[in-house]
Write a protein that holds these residues in place. Structure first.
Motif, mmCIF file in Angstrom:
data_model
loop_
_atom_site.group_PDB
_atom_site.id
_atom_site.type_symbol
_atom_site.label_atom_id
_atom_site.label_comp_id
_atom_site.label_asym_id
_atom_site.label_seq_id
_atom_site.Cartn_x
_atom_site.Cartn_y
_atom_site.Cartn_z
ATOM 1 N N LYS A 118 58.593 8.998 53.887
ATOM 2 C CA LYS A 118 57.783 8.527 52.763
ATOM 3 C C LYS A 118 57.588 7.021 52.816
ATOM 4 O O LYS A 118 56.511 6.509 52.510
ATOM 5 C CB LYS A 118 58.432 8.928 51.435
ATOM 6 N N SER A 119 58.619 6.308 53.214
ATOM 7 C CA SER A 119 58.522 4.863 53.331
ATOM 8 C C SER A 119 57.573 4.461 54.454
ATOM 9 O O SER A 119 56.781 3.526 54.312
ATOM 10 C CB SER A 119 59.907 4.270 53.571
ATOM 11 N N ARG A 141 62.204 -1.863 58.460
ATOM 12 C CA ARG A 141 62.558 -3.060 57.686
ATOM 13 C C ARG A 141 62.431 -4.333 58.514
ATOM 14 O O ARG A 141 62.598 -5.440 57.995
ATOM 15 C CB ARG A 141 64.001 -2.887 57.205
ATOM 16 N N ASN A 166 61.599 3.737 48.590
ATOM 17 C CA ASN A 166 62.111 4.834 49.419
ATOM 18 C C ASN A 166 63.003 4.314 50.538
ATOM 19 O O ASN A 166 63.941 4.992 50.951
ATOM 20 C CB ASN A 166 60.955 5.642 50.008
ATOM 21 N N LEU A 167 62.718 3.121 51.009
ATOM 22 C CA LEU A 167 63.565 2.531 52.034
ATOM 23 C C LEU A 167 64.931 2.158 51.446
ATOM 24 O O LEU A 167 65.963 2.325 52.095
ATOM 25 C CB LEU A 167 62.865 1.293 52.608
ATOM 26 N N ALA A 213 54.065 4.941 53.262
ATOM 27 C CA ALA A 213 53.668 3.882 52.333
ATOM 28 C C ALA A 213 53.356 2.583 53.066
ATOM 29 O O ALA A 213 52.548 1.786 52.595
ATOM 30 C CB ALA A 213 54.769 3.651 51.297
ATOM 31 N N GLU A 245 60.420 -1.774 49.499
ATOM 32 C CA GLU A 245 59.972 -0.386 49.399
ATOM 33 C C GLU A 245 61.083 0.469 48.776
ATOM 34 O O GLU A 245 62.208 0.511 49.282
ATOM 35 C CB GLU A 245 59.619 0.130 50.797
ATOM 36 N N HIS A 265 63.107 10.395 52.976
ATOM 37 C CA HIS A 265 62.855 9.079 52.376
ATOM 38 C C HIS A 265 62.266 8.107 53.397
ATOM 39 O O HIS A 265 61.380 7.320 53.064
ATOM 40 C CB HIS A 265 64.141 8.499 51.787
ATOM 41 N N LEU A 266 62.751 8.158 54.622
ATOM 42 C CA LEU A 266 62.215 7.268 55.649
ATOM 43 C C LEU A 266 60.769 7.632 55.986
ATOM 44 O O LEU A 266 59.945 6.743 56.224
ATOM 45 C CB LEU A 266 63.090 7.320 56.903
ATOM 46 N N TYR A 326 65.426 3.062 60.148
ATOM 47 C CA TYR A 326 65.484 2.180 58.978
ATOM 48 C C TYR A 326 65.246 0.736 59.387
ATOM 49 O O TYR A 326 64.442 0.025 58.767
ATOM 50 C CB TYR A 326 66.836 2.323 58.275
#
Length: 104
Positions: free
Chosen positions: A62-63, A93, A13-14, A66, A11, A59-60, A89
């Motif tokens: 958005k990830s 992940r 953004n991640l 997604a 990803e 960003h997290l 994060y």
């Protein structure tokens, strides 16, 4: 064998969140140490880290969106503290890391 793909998330953004977290921790640590040695207060560094952490939280979030997870929850938790952002994060992940480890 060392595989560099293990460290880069799929990803985008991640991946951006990880880069920003690394920059946040590295620059914050060096700046706080340097300002402390020069006799200046460290609080401006903490404020700057908190402001940069908002970008990481974005960003997290958005990830998470997604990936089909609750974007508001991940964004709000990671906006609180940089340590919470690192936790979020690894939560995002987690599945990718476990499947990569099972293949080896």
């Amino acid at each position: 064998m060392f595989d560099s793909a293990f460290f880069s998330p799929v990803e985008p953004n991640l991946a951006a969140a990880l880069r920003l977290l690394f920059i946040e921790f590295a620059v914050g640590l060096v700046s706080a140490f340097a300002l402390g040695q020069l006799g200046f207060p460290v609080e401006p560094v903490l404020i700057a880290m908190s402001l940069l952490n908002l970008w990481v939280a974005w960003h997290l979030a958005k990830s998470a969106k997604a990936m089909g997870k609750n974007a508001i929850l991940y964004g709000a938790v990671s906006a609180l503290l940089p340590g919470f952002a690192l936790f979020a994060y690894f939560q995002l992940r987690q599945h990718e890391l476990l499947t990569a480890l099972d293949r080896e």
